[in-house]
Motif scaffolding. Sequence first.
Motif, PDB file in Angstrom:
ATOM      1  N   GLU A 271      11.251 -31.307 -23.333  1.00 47.31           N
ATOM      2  CA  GLU A 271      11.771 -29.984 -23.697  1.00 47.31           C
ATOM      3  C   GLU A 271      11.802 -29.071 -22.480  1.00 47.31           C
ATOM      4  O   GLU A 271      12.747 -28.286 -22.291  1.00 47.31           O
ATOM      5  N   THR A 275      15.212 -27.374 -20.963  1.00 43.09           N
ATOM      6  CA  THR A 275      15.277 -25.915 -20.850  1.00 43.09           C
ATOM      7  C   THR A 275      15.487 -25.495 -19.397  1.00 43.09           C
ATOM      8  O   THR A 275      16.149 -24.489 -19.109  1.00 43.09           O
ATOM      9  N   ALA A 285      17.209 -18.944 -22.081  1.00 41.78           N
ATOM     10  CA  ALA A 285      16.482 -20.197 -21.823  1.00 41.78           C
ATOM     11  C   ALA A 285      15.537 -20.026 -20.638  1.00 41.78           C
ATOM     12  O   ALA A 285      14.453 -20.617 -20.585  1.00 41.78           O
ATOM     13  N   ARG A 288      12.174 -18.792 -21.606  1.00 45.88           N
ATOM     14  CA  ARG A 288      11.311 -19.717 -22.324  1.00 45.88           C
ATOM     15  C   ARG A 288      10.559 -20.661 -21.388  1.00 45.88           C
ATOM     16  O   ARG A 288       9.655 -21.392 -21.806  1.00 45.88           O
TER      17      ARG A 288
END
Length: 451
Positions: A271, A275, A285, A288
């Motif tokens: 992940e 990202t 993004a 994050r």
Amino acid sequence: MNAPNPGQALNYQLLRLGALLQLEQRARAASRHELEFLIVNETAGIVAYQQAALWQNPAAGGAPLILSGVATPDEGGPYYLWLDRVCAAIGRGADAHQSHGVNAADLPEALAREWPEWFPANAMWCPLTWRDGVLVGGLLLGRTDPWNDGERQLLDALAGTYAQSLLLHQRLRETGFWRRLPAKRRPLAIAAAVLLLAALLPVRESVLAPAEIVPIDPAPVRAPFDGVVGGLRVAPNQTVHVGEPLVSLDRTQLQTRLAVTQKALDMAREEYSDTSQQAMSDDKAKGRLAMLVSKVAQEQAELAYDQDMLTRADITAPSDGIAVFDDSSEWVGKPVALGERIMMVASPTHTQLQIEVPAASVVSFKPGSEVVFFSNLSPDEPVYGKLVFASYSSTLTADGVMSYAFRAALAPGVTPRLGLKGTAKIYGPRRVLALWLLRRPLAVLREWVSV
């Protein structure tokens, strides 16, 4: 004037001689007090007198002055005190061992002045002597008429019997308890004396208690976390070395958890990679990324923890020695809690004696007291040691008895097998046997009377 009848004179002498023999017989059979009364009062049946005093020599174990005509004289009265000094003065004189007449001129002036007031003019001193020359006492008789030679001879004959009887009572008073004791009671008296001596005999206090050979400063092997014992790699009392595997905890749950954590870490990394690519064109993004970095770090920490737990599932020996535990089958499949002891690793030559003394039997023992251990395997070969530790409080043992723990260091060169059980005897200070036997009854009595 008619001349005296020779037959009547002879009868009178025979009667007098019979009375003398009878009085001597009574004197030998009389008790101490009866004898003293008889001497000062019954002698009047042989020779006539008005006053009599029996003086007994203090150097020969004498008693107070005995007077005629009274049962209990007044020892503090002037007559008694004067007469006592008179008899003592005559007894110290040169003629004390011979019967002779006494008058005021024979006494010191202080005593002579009071003679007419207290005593008749004619007095006779009759010494009571024994064959070894000891002056037992003296009999002082007083009357108004002069004394003749016949009366003096009669008194001399009585004096030997009186002296013998008085001396016999003095000897019996000194060593008379055993002689006066009836023959049937003498065995009981001997037994009582033996028991009394035995009760006063000093003996060493001692206590018997169960004991066991235990290691000194053993290294415990404990569960590193909550789990289930999968297997034991060693047998009881097997020699082990530092780092050698001893216990294996069940790994199933740990491996499953490790696999889940590894999968979660892989997903967090993937992940984060996706990202990172989106962050090049998407500002949302990009925001994050920081959160995903933290998530990856968390999963890595959890993975490291699970790997460490999996490694710690194999418990190794903390030191060289032997593995001390009871039975492998009792531990396999058994759940254990964090810190629960599974076994101990101890040196087989570094041992001591553990003694559990019941609280009802314990007495005060100081460090250094002698200890003797009788093992169950060889009770005929005792092992000796010295007390080194005594607990201050009691605990409940496996047998359900409140006991105090004592430890003893064994003699140098003595290394009994670990776990060997038997009976230990602890010796304390010396006490009187009676107190040692009565210590428990006295303790119970003290509880009853709340002392």
